[in-house]
Design a protein around this motif. Structure first.
Motif, PDB file in Angstrom:
ATOM      1  N   ASP A 224     152.258  22.045 108.548  1.00 49.98           N
ATOM      2  CA  ASP A 224     151.842  23.262 109.250  1.00 49.98           C
ATOM      3  C   ASP A 224     150.987  22.975 110.489  1.00 49.98           C
ATOM      4  O   ASP A 224     151.267  23.477 111.578  1.00 49.98           O
ATOM      5  CB  ASP A 224     150.994  24.119 108.307  1.00 49.98           C
ATOM      6  CG  ASP A 224     151.791  25.299 107.799  1.00 49.98           C
ATOM      7  OD1 ASP A 224     153.000  25.346 108.094  1.00 49.98           O
ATOM      8  OD2 ASP A 224     151.194  26.138 107.114  1.00 49.98           O
TER       9      ASP A 224
ATOM     10  N   ALA B 289     147.666  35.650 104.965  1.00 50.12           N
ATOM     11  CA  ALA B 289     149.012  35.359 105.484  1.00 50.12           C
ATOM     12  C   ALA B 289     149.538  36.509 106.342  1.00 50.12           C
ATOM     13  O   ALA B 289     150.263  36.285 107.300  1.00 50.12           O
ATOM     14  CB  ALA B 289     149.955  35.096 104.330  1.00 50.12           C
ATOM     15  N   ASP B 290     149.181  37.744 106.001  1.00 51.92           N
ATOM     16  CA  ASP B 290     149.755  38.836 106.774  1.00 51.92           C
ATOM     17  C   ASP B 290     148.744  39.472 107.726  1.00 51.92           C
ATOM     18  O   ASP B 290     148.846  40.618 108.085  1.00 51.92           O
ATOM     19  CB  ASP B 290     150.392  39.890 105.851  1.00 51.92           C
ATOM     20  CG  ASP B 290     149.370  40.563 104.966  1.00 51.92           C
ATOM     21  OD1 ASP B 290     148.230  40.057 104.889  1.00 51.92           O
ATOM     22  OD2 ASP B 290     149.697  41.602 104.363  1.00 51.92           O
TER      23      ASP B 290
ATOM     24  N   SER C   8     158.426  40.699 109.952  1.00 54.34           N
ATOM     25  CA  SER C   8     158.515  39.752 108.842  1.00 54.34           C
ATOM     26  C   SER C   8     159.220  40.395 107.650  1.00 54.34           C
ATOM     27  O   SER C   8     159.951  39.746 106.923  1.00 54.34           O
ATOM     28  CB  SER C   8     157.153  39.164 108.466  1.00 54.34           C
ATOM     29  OG  SER C   8     156.327  40.131 107.906  1.00 54.34           O
TER      30      SER C   8
ATOM     31  N   GLU D 186     157.318  35.961 104.247  1.00 47.83           N
ATOM     32  CA  GLU D 186     156.017  36.429 103.786  1.00 47.83           C
ATOM     33  C   GLU D 186     155.016  36.473 104.933  1.00 47.83           C
ATOM     34  O   GLU D 186     154.107  37.279 104.940  1.00 47.83           O
ATOM     35  CB  GLU D 186     155.451  35.451 102.749  1.00 47.83           C
ATOM     36  CG  GLU D 186     156.221  35.402 101.466  1.00 47.83           C
ATOM     37  CD  GLU D 186     155.730  36.448 100.485  1.00 47.83           C
ATOM     38  OE1 GLU D 186     154.579  36.316 100.040  1.00 47.83           O
ATOM     39  OE2 GLU D 186     156.505  37.383 100.192  1.00 47.83           O
ATOM     40  N   SER D 187     155.193  35.561 105.881  1.00 50.28           N
ATOM     41  CA  SER D 187     154.135  35.350 106.859  1.00 50.28           C
ATOM     42  C   SER D 187     154.473  35.980 108.208  1.00 50.28           C
ATOM     43  O   SER D 187     155.555  35.763 108.752  1.00 50.28           O
ATOM     44  CB  SER D 187     153.931  33.848 107.050  1.00 50.28           C
ATOM     45  OG  SER D 187     153.080  33.654 108.147  1.00 50.28           O
TER      46      SER D 187
ATOM     47  N   ARG E 200     153.111  35.164 110.862  1.00 52.02           N
ATOM     48  CA  ARG E 200     153.020  34.097 111.871  1.00 52.02           C
ATOM     49  C   ARG E 200     154.380  33.625 112.349  1.00 52.02           C
ATOM     50  O   ARG E 200     154.541  33.195 113.474  1.00 52.02           O
ATOM     51  CB  ARG E 200     152.341  32.893 111.250  1.00 52.02           C
ATOM     52  CG  ARG E 200     150.886  32.885 111.490  1.00 52.02           C
ATOM     53  CD  ARG E 200     150.376  31.559 111.099  1.00 52.02           C
ATOM     54  NE  ARG E 200     149.305  31.775 110.163  1.00 52.02           N
ATOM     55  CZ  ARG E 200     148.803  30.826 109.411  1.00 52.02           C
ATOM     56  NH1 ARG E 200     149.296  29.617 109.445  1.00 52.02           N
ATOM     57  NH2 ARG E 200     147.828  31.100 108.606  1.00 52.02           N
TER      58      ARG E 200
ATOM     59  N   ASN F 210     144.459  30.110 109.989  1.00 52.15           N
ATOM     60  CA  ASN F 210     143.620  30.902 109.081  1.00 52.15           C
ATOM     61  C   ASN F 210     142.159  30.960 109.487  1.00 52.15           C
ATOM     62  O   ASN F 210     141.424  31.833 109.049  1.00 52.15           O
ATOM     63  CB  ASN F 210     143.691  30.327 107.662  1.00 52.15           C
ATOM     64  CG  ASN F 210     144.862  30.919 106.938  1.00 52.15           C
ATOM     65  OD1 ASN F 210     145.436  31.909 107.397  1.00 52.15           O
ATOM     66  ND2 ASN F 210     145.225  30.325 105.812  1.00 52.15           N
TER      67      ASN F 210
END
Ligand code: ASP
Length: 521
Positions: free
Chosen positions: A51, A156-157, A477, A483-484, A486, A495
């Motif tokens: 990541d 994450a969101d 998304s 899920e993310s 990003r 984060n």
């Protein structure tokens, strides 16, 4: 980076898996446009880069096919939003980024002003007040695909800067807003995903969403609705239930065969810090007739058999709608807390049962939110949505007697357990607005300094108005099946709120600080 000139010819060994698999280039001239180093990770469908590394070299990560697909999807969705809203007579109007604090309840990002020393702009948490001013100004339908800034802890969101599809309409009631944006949502599903949702989108009052799913953003791709078991559970000498305010459970379909180890896993899950339940009671409705305690029936077995007769246990299971082969899961404690804990367990069971299918979409409206929520720590009410949200007219008398029970003309658009959008009908009556401000604990001075401009504007005639804002990154998304959020933002933050590629935020040089008259502590 190469430039190749030549003739396109038919390929002798065709590759049907590739769009260009039938042809190849017979090269005549080759030019090196730019020499390139070996990238720090593989630029393929699946990369071998972690990541952090991929974030640092985001421009290389963005070359990968999945990210290219995501960014194209986002573009297409933005165009579809504009097409639909333009067709409905909405005007796209930009609002400023250098403003004052806006009332969405998060912390502000601030920007020092060189020309106004010791003073700061706040970046908008949303264009809420500005879009309301546009209604006063006579632009009856407004929208903007707009960046919002909220200094919150990240998940994450969540991103510190994110994009909303922000909308407002004048001369409307709740029904009008829901009607337009339900059509919009269906348009988005059909334009981008080819999914035609023909049924009306379900509407669930907030209180029912909490009671049946323990959440104001229930995932309706599956059932497992909750049942209140308090009356059945109490009065039989099981002190854990007897002492609890609320006992509530649901039936997990086909899970009676869960092993001791699997059940222990669920007990561990509910005891985890974030969920924080003290324990879990289970009832198993075995489908093995040899085990049955009544002829022809299923055998009931529970973790509280010591305290209840088989009939009493069966009554609880039946209240939950359990059938043979199901496992009933029960929690108890303070009502709201227990509902929230059971909601986490419901989602976990859905996960374990593979019911959270990313290709299935079940949208809904959650309506009739409470206007206020009480905070025990600060001993005051907070606006659940924001302070401009209007109460339901029939609940206005409760403002004096029982503010906590006042329902708002507020609504959320939810899909698959995610809040995609939220909005409300606004207060356009100055006296009512003043009352709400005072219930929220603002004194006259604070009201004048924070919202004076809006209250003044309303003096010149404010139409009844209301609106909604959708989280565009989340919508992308959701549609893209990730899920993310990003993955749908070209240059996201990590984060810790850092852009590791730009190495931002960074420090200022002493010259800049001096110009801004800022001394660092
Ligand atoms: N400004 C609100 C928000 O950002 C949305 C709205 O009420 O239109 O949540």
């Amino acid at each position: 980076m190469l430039q190749v000139e030549g003739e396109v010819i038919e390929r002798s060994a065709k590759n049907p898996k590739m769009t260009t698999g039938d042809i190849e280039l017979s090269a005549k001239k080759l030019t090196v446009l730019h020499e390139a180093e070996v990238p720090p990770f593989t630029i393929e469908e699946q990369s071998d880069g972690g990541d952090d590394l991929r974030m640092k070299y985001r421009y290389l990560d963005l070359r990968r096919p999945p990210l290219q697909r995501n960014i194209i999807l986002r573009h297409k969705m933005a165009q579809a939003v504009r097409r639909f809203l333009d067709g409905e007579g909405f005007l796209e109007i930009e609002t400023p980024y250098l403003v004052n604090s806006t009332p969405e309840g998060a912390r502000d990002f601030v920007v020092p002003s060189r020309m106004n020393p010791h003073q700061f702009y706040a970046l908008p948490q949303s264009p809420q007040t500005l879009k309301q001013l546009l209604m006063v100004a006579g632009y009856d339908r407004y929208f903007q695909i707009v960046r919002c800034f909220r200094d919150e802890d990240l998940r994450a969101d969540r991103q510190p800067e994110f994009t909303q599809i922000d909308c407002e309409m004048a001369f409307v009631e709740q029904e009008d807003v829901l009607e337009v944006f339900e059509r919009w949502a269906k348009y988005m599903f059909s334009e981008t995903l080819g999914i035609h949702l023909t049924e009306p989108v379900r509407r669930i009052p907030w209180s029912e969403a909490m009671e049946k799913y323990g959440s104001d953003k229930p995932d309706l791709r599956f059932g497992m609705e909750f049942s209140d078991l308090t009356d059945l559970a109490q009065g039989h000498g099981f002190s854990v239930f007897d002492d609890a305010e609320y006992v509530v459970g649901f039936a997990a379909p086909g899970c009676a065969s869960y092993t001791r180890k699997q059940i222990d896993g669920l007990i561990d899950f509910v005891k985890r810090q974030q969920i924080g339940a003290k324990g879990l009671v289970w009832i198993r409705l075995d489908s093995d007739p040899a085990q049955a305690d009544t002829p022809g029936g299923a055998a009931v077995k529970s973790s509280v058999d010591k305290f209840y007769s088989p009939d009493q246990v069966r009554a609880m299971a039946e209240r939950c709608g359990a059938r043979e082969g199901d496992l009933v899961l029960i929690l108890c404690g303070p009502r709201m807390k227990t509902l929230t804990q059971l909601s986490a367990l419901r989602l976990e069971m859905a996960e374990q049962l593979g019911l959270r299918d990313p290709h299935k979409f079940v949208p809904l409206w959650v309506v009739d939110f409470p206007l206020f929520e009480w905070d025990d720590e600060t001993k005051r009410y907070y606006a659940v949505h924001h302070p401009f949200t209007s109460p339901k007219p029939e609940d206005v008398p409760l403002l004096d007697s029982d503010p906590g029970r006042v329902r708002a003309n507020a609504y959320d658009f939810v899909c698959n357990g995610t809040e995609i959008g939220g909005g409300s009908i606004r207060i356009h009556d100055s006296a009512l607005q003043a009352k709400i401000f005072s219930l929220l604990g603002f004194n006259d001075e604070q009201i004048a300094s924070r919202f004076g401009f809006l209250i003044n504007a309303f003096k010149y005639g404010a139409p009844p108005h209301g609106g909604i804002a959708f989280g565009f990154d989340r919508l992308c998304s959701l549609f893209g099946g990730s899920e993310s959020i990003r993955d749908y933002i070209a240059f996201p933050k990590n984060n810790a709120g850092r852009d590791v590629m730009l190495d931002a935020p960074g420090s200022l040089d002493p010259e800049q600080l001096k110009e801004l008259e800022i001394k660092l502590g």
